[in-house]
Scaffold this active site. Structure first.
Site, PDB file in Angstrom:
ATOM      1  CE1 TYR A 273      11.954  -6.049  -6.648  1.00 44.06           C
ATOM      2  CE2 TYR A 273      10.033  -6.813  -5.740  1.00 44.06           C
ATOM      3  CZ  TYR A 273      10.726  -6.149  -6.817  1.00 44.06           C
ATOM      4  OH  TYR A 273      10.207  -5.306  -6.892  1.00 44.06           O
TER       5      TYR A 273
ATOM      6  CG  ASN B 233      14.143  -2.528 -17.069  1.00 42.60           C
ATOM      7  OD1 ASN B 233      15.247  -2.363 -17.402  1.00 42.60           O
ATOM      8  ND2 ASN B 233      14.041  -3.564 -16.551  1.00 42.60           N
TER       9      ASN B 233
ATOM     10  CB  CYS C 230      11.873  -4.933 -13.635  1.00 40.60           C
ATOM     11  SG  CYS C 230      13.173  -5.467 -14.169  1.00 40.60           S
ATOM     12  CG  HIS C 231       6.680  -7.910 -16.820  1.00 40.22           C
ATOM     13  ND1 HIS C 231       7.652  -7.522 -17.440  1.00 40.22           N
ATOM     14  CD2 HIS C 231       6.328  -9.461 -16.763  1.00 40.22           C
ATOM     15  CE1 HIS C 231       7.501  -8.661 -18.070  1.00 40.22           C
ATOM     16  NE2 HIS C 231       6.797  -8.887 -18.008  1.00 40.22           N
TER      17      HIS C 231
ATOM     18  CD  GLU D 160       6.000 -12.919 -19.116  1.00 42.87           C
ATOM     19  OE1 GLU D 160       5.870 -12.611 -18.192  1.00 42.87           O
ATOM     20  OE2 GLU D 160       5.906 -11.676 -19.596  1.00 42.87           O
TER      21      GLU D 160
END
Length: 169
Positions: free
Chosen positions: A102, A123, A131-132, A163
């Site tokens: 952040y 979001n 955002c993950h 991912e």
């Protein structure tokens, strides 16, 4: 894993609902762009796409679920303030398999980490605006979706593992 209601979603307002391994993804469109992707509980029934944009969004989500290296190209209309859109653009620029804190995003957009966290929570296009990929300093996952119910960190963890994010690296 319990599902998480990103917000109350009326089924008749949806353009599609597609099953994912971690939730059902509710998709809203304005027929020209995706305006929302929300996580719903696993037992939410699927809904066939109702317009061309929803067809494309579902196809692209399915491709991403098969191959995390797939890049979304569907047109998005996330709404939000100018600041939120700057944060979301910075988040969309995070490469696959990587994360940013952040604080790093805040430095990039000349703001505070708290404001970035609030923008992440606002979001409306989950998954596609990833955002993950935003984590807390010190290596913890941080929050996810301003959750009050369900287990959203399990969704965040699933997406990061999918991912090929290297935890603790």
């Amino acid at each position: 894993m319990p599902g998480y209601f990103h917000e109350t979603v009326a089924r008749d307002e949806l353009a599609a609902a597609v099953k994912a391994p971690f939730a059902v993804l509710a998709i809203r469109t304005d027929e020209h762009a995706v305006t929302q992707v929300a996580y719903l509980p696993d037992d939410t029934p699927e809904l066939m796409p109702r317009d061309r944009t929803a067809v494309r969004a579902v196809r692209e989500i399915e491709r991403y679920l098969d191959d995390p290296e797939f890049r979304f190209t569907v047109t998005l209309r996330p709404g939000g303030t100018a600041f939120q859109r700057r944060v979301w653009d910075a988040i969309r620029a995070i490469p696959l398999g990587e994360s940013r804190t952040y604080g790093e995003i805040a430095h990039h957009v000349h703001s505070s980490a708290r404001a970035v966290g609030q923008a992440c929570g606002a979001n409306r296009i989950a998954l596609i605006i990833p955002c993950h990929r935003v984590v807390a300093s010190g290596g913890s996952l941080g929050g996810f979706m301003n959750s009050q119910t369900g287990d959203p960190l399990a969704i965040k963890r699933w997406l990061l593992v999918h991912e090929r994010y290297r935890f603790g690296a």
